[in-house]
Scaffold this motif. Structure first.
Motif, PDB file in Angstrom:
ATOM      1  N   ASN A 116       0.794  -1.225   0.000  1.00 49.97           N
ATOM      2  CA  ASN A 116       0.000   0.000   0.000  1.00 49.97           C
ATOM      3  C   ASN A 116       0.829   1.279   0.000  1.00 49.97           C
ATOM      4  OD1 ASN A 116      -2.539  -1.307  -0.007  1.00 49.97           O
ATOM      5  ND2 ASN A 116      -2.349  -1.717   2.177  1.00 49.97           N
ATOM      6  N   GLU A 120     -11.981  -3.458  -3.930  1.00 48.79           N
ATOM      7  CA  GLU A 120     -11.105  -2.330  -4.250  1.00 48.79           C
ATOM      8  C   GLU A 120     -11.881  -1.179  -4.871  1.00 48.79           C
ATOM      9  OE1 GLU A 120      -7.540  -1.873  -3.688  1.00 48.79           O
ATOM     10  OE2 GLU A 120      -8.347  -3.295  -2.238  1.00 48.79           O
ATOM     11  N   ILE A 170      -9.592   4.024   3.607  1.00 55.14           N
ATOM     12  CA  ILE A 170      -8.145   3.783   3.598  1.00 55.14           C
ATOM     13  C   ILE A 170      -7.502   4.289   4.883  1.00 55.14           C
ATOM     14  CG2 ILE A 170      -5.985   4.359   2.434  1.00 55.14           C
ATOM     15  CD1 ILE A 170      -7.735   4.586  -0.167  1.00 55.14           C
ATOM     16  N   LEU A 203      -3.183   6.564  -2.361  1.00 57.99           N
ATOM     17  CA  LEU A 203      -4.200   5.546  -2.617  1.00 57.99           C
ATOM     18  C   LEU A 203      -5.560   6.173  -2.880  1.00 57.99           C
ATOM     19  CD1 LEU A 203      -3.228   2.942   0.160  1.00 57.99           C
ATOM     20  CD2 LEU A 203      -2.373   3.121  -2.176  1.00 57.99           C
ATOM     21  N   ASN A 214      -4.494  -4.181  -8.009  1.00 57.02           N
ATOM     22  CA  ASN A 214      -4.511  -4.432  -6.569  1.00 57.02           C
ATOM     23  C   ASN A 214      -5.112  -5.803  -6.264  1.00 57.02           C
ATOM     24  OD1 ASN A 214      -3.322  -2.036  -5.813  1.00 57.02           O
ATOM     25  ND2 ASN A 214      -5.241  -0.961  -5.466  1.00 57.02           N
TER      26      ASN A 214
END
Length: 333
Positions: free
Chosen positions: A76, A189, A197, A221, A237
């Motif tokens: 990440n 996602e 996040i 992100l 991802n």
């Protein structure tokens, strides 16, 4: 030209202000508006019928000590989060190589790719070959710890020393966590945003203790979720989550034959798929105070450093406590 640094500073301010998550600007697949701490270079790779590029930073020290260290990022984060680590290593004379793996940071985000840690290791070896580097120390964080382990197992003659910082993969989640398809990872996602996040990182990475300096890593992100390439980012991802879940390095630690340092934050509880198991099982996953000593005993001659009160990111959350044992280990003490 000050456009990018100014833009990056404005982005940091925008997300640092409470209640202004909606002001996070969109970012494209290769983070063209996000300023990295050092100049970014690329190499071209022919992979599975595609021409892809791999971005990297190469910090050259002013007073070289003759040694090079390769820094491998987590899932990440882009390689940019090694900024302070690289600066300190450079001051000590180390040349520092910081790649963005394919699928991450400023590197290509292919529409289709069969990801594997072996593939990422081969790409990394191709980068070192391009730079004519035959010997390196390797430092891997989180997912980068799994890659660093695989790289060391594949290229033991290249790796002089191995440092694992809160690596994931200290357990095999498949034993306790039900399999989740790539399509399901992808759908999850697609629902990501700044609030989700940040909450994940707050709870999972920093033990509920947030500092404004952490915001910029959420910004990357979150900016992707608002950008024109959001679906492609989400698909990559999903593919890399499947790679992590299905390709454990857990069973091969005994095969490492280079001096190894394992650094863990004692508050770390990171584990893939924790949300998909009952609470009683969830409590047994990601227990780094237990996993760290267990794995360190399996790696021949491994040195373990446990940092109290720190979570998944010692090099950001507790830099002095992180860098001191790293420098001592690299120096041979």
């Amino acid at each position: 030209m000050l456009i990018r640094p100014i833009l990056t500073a404005l982005l940091f301010v925008a997300i640092s202000a409470p209640g202004h998550a909606q002001e996070i600007p969109a970012m494209d697949a290769e983070l063209t508006t996000f300023q990295y701490p050092y100049p970014v270079h690329t190499i071209q790779l022919q992979i599975q019928g595609q021409q892809l590029h791999m971005a990297y930073m190469d910090l050259q020290p002013s007073k070289p000590n003759g040694s090079t260290i390769l820094l491998l990022h987590g899932k990440n984060f882009p390689a940019a989060y090694w900024d302070s680590t690289a600066a300190e290593l450079g001051k000590s004379g180390y040349r520092v190589i910081m790649p963005d793996q394919v699928g991450f940071g400023k590197s290509s985000k292919p529409a289709h790719l069969q990801y594997s840690f072996q593939l990422l290791a081969q790409n990394t070896k191709a980068l070192l070959d391009t730079l004519h580097l035959s010997k390196v120390a390797v430092l891997g964080h989180s997912m980068g710890g799994m890659l660093a382990t695989r790289f060391t197992l594949m290229y033991p003659d290249v790796v002089e020393k191995l440092i694992l910082e809160d690596p994931i993969g200290l357990e095999d989640w498949k034993v306790k966590v039900p399999y989740q398809s790539v399509d399901k990872w992808y759908q999850g996602e697609l629902t990501q945003n700044y609030e989700h996040i940040k909450k994940y990182q707050l709870d999972g990475y920093y033990g509920g203790q947030w500092k404004p300096a952490y915001d910029k890593w959420v910004m990357v992100l979150a900016g992707w979720t608002k950008g024109p390439d959001a679906k492609r980012i989400a698909w990559n991802n999903a593919l890399t989550y499947d790679m992590i879940f299905t390709q454990p390095v857990f069973y091969e630690f005994e095969n490492i034959r280079v001096p190894t340092l394992l650094i863990i934050g004692l508050n770390d509880r990171t584990a893939l798929g924790k949300a998909n198991v009952p609470e009683d099982v969830r409590k047994t996953l990601g227990n780094y105070p237990v996993l760290g000593p267990q794995v360190s005993k399996r790696i021949p001659g491994c040195k373990l450093v446990a940092i109290p009160g720190v979570g998944h990111l010692p090099h950001i959350q507790a830099f002095p406590q992180f860098i001191q044992p790293v420098l001592a280990f690299l120096a041979g003490s």
